[in-house]
Design an enzyme around this catalytic site. Structure first.
Site, PDB file in Angstrom:
ATOM      1  N   GLY A  51       0.966  -1.319   0.091  1.00 15.17           N
ATOM      2  CA  GLY A  51       0.172  -0.014   0.096  1.00 15.17           C
ATOM      3  C   GLY A  51       0.695   1.321   0.033  1.00 15.17           C
ATOM      4  O   GLY A  51       0.109   2.113   0.182  1.00 15.17           O
ATOM      5  N   CYS A 107      12.058  -2.054  -7.998  1.00  7.32           N
ATOM      6  CA  CYS A 107      12.999  -1.803  -6.909  1.00  7.32           C
ATOM      7  C   CYS A 107      14.120  -2.776  -7.271  1.00  7.32           C
ATOM      8  O   CYS A 107      14.622  -3.327  -6.408  1.00  7.32           O
ATOM      9  CB  CYS A 107      12.520  -2.116  -5.540  1.00  7.32           C
ATOM     10  SG  CYS A 107      11.960  -3.910  -5.301  1.00  7.32           S
TER      11      CYS A 107
END
Length: 298
Positions: A118, A234
């Site tokens: 989130g 990432c």
């Protein structure tokens, strides 16, 4: 320690000189590049400041609004205000990836396509509260965590869903903004001290790149004219970053990459279009990649 084939392959693909390669390899082996940040949630009252020491952010002009960087040694998640949902804890790299939203008007409808747990939805809510936001996560267990975080932090006007990207594409629904924090090989986890076997291998990178292209081909069908997609990962490998964006820009008409002035110092030299990459040597966390795409108005 002698560099592995995977490490050498990555440094070569990134075009790093000897100094840059040494810095990246050192960071991956040390596993100490993670840097925490907290983003205030809609529950935090106006003027609220976290009740712990925070570091100076003067060297971070890209920092999103309502984000604080705890000082070294501070454990923000031990704070009662964290449990009360006044702020959400995440890696500073994630905040860096969301800086491109400064170039996006407040959306009426938005979709976080790969939302769990989130963080990206929380960063968007700190910048502007959309009238209608959907946080989507295919994995049921992770979707439960996502729903819990949205509720704990009081994000309004949010619906949690579990559709696949191709199902969204087939739905015919259109959004002003899509967040695509794509599943990836997660090479930056090594710089956080988290084991990630195989993440430097060609098979894992290639498999993720194929998946990312599929996600993006679905995502472009869900954006109305004039809307945006913020793509982020990432990981470091260009196959999962610059090359995925290049593939979409070449294959799908009507899209362009957007310049993000605050991220100019991080512009990638591995693409002719504007996109940005963060490495541990920058001192802003373990690293990542982002690219903001806009659908041409017609």
């Amino acid at each position: 320690m002698e560099a592995s084939n995977g490490e050498l392959r990555l440094c070569k693909r990134l075009g790093l000189d000897a100094e840059g390669a040494a810095a990246l390899l050192s960071a991956m082996r040390a596993g100490a590049s993670s840097r925490g940040a907290v983003v205030l949630t809609p529950k935090a009252p106006q003027g609220y400041v976290p009740p712990f020491e925070c570091a100076s952010t003067a060297e971070m002009p890209w920092l999103p609004p309502r984000v604080f960087v705890p000082a070294a040694g501070v454990k923000a998640t031990a704070c009662e205000d964290y449990r009360a949902g006044l702020f959400y804890s995440l890696d500073l790299s994630s905040c860096w990836e969301s800086a491109a939203l400064a170039c996006v008007p407040a959306p009426s409808r938005s979709l976080d396509l790969c939302a769990a747990p989130g963080g990206k939805s929380m960063l968007m809510a700190a910048r502007y509260l959309p009238a209608d936001h959907t946080a989507n996560e295919v994995n049921a267990a992770r979707r439960g965590i996502l729903r819990q975080n949205m509720e704990q932090c009081g994000v309004p006007h949010v619906t949690v869903t579990g559709l696949r990207p191709d199902q969204w594409a087939a739905s015919g629904e259109l959004f002003d903004l899509l967040l695509v924090d794509a599943p990836c090989s997660g090479q930056s986890l090594l710089c956080k001290g988290i084991r990630n076997p195989g993440c430097l291998g060609a098979s894992m990178v290639n498999g993720n790149a194929k998946r990312q292209k599929g996600i993006m081909l679905a995502a472009v069908s869900c954006v109305r004219a004039g809307g945006h997609i913020l793509y982020s990962t990432c990981t470091y490998d260009p196959d999962e970053n610059e090359k995925v964006m290049g593939y979409i820009l070449k294959r799908v008409p009507g899209w362009r990459a957007v310049e993000v002035p605050s991220l100019t110092p991080f512009r990638s030299s591995l693409a002719e279009f504007p996109c940005y990459r963060l490495l541990p040597a920058h001192g802003c966390g373990a690293g990542g990649f982002c690219c903001l795409l806009k659908k041409t108005e017609v």
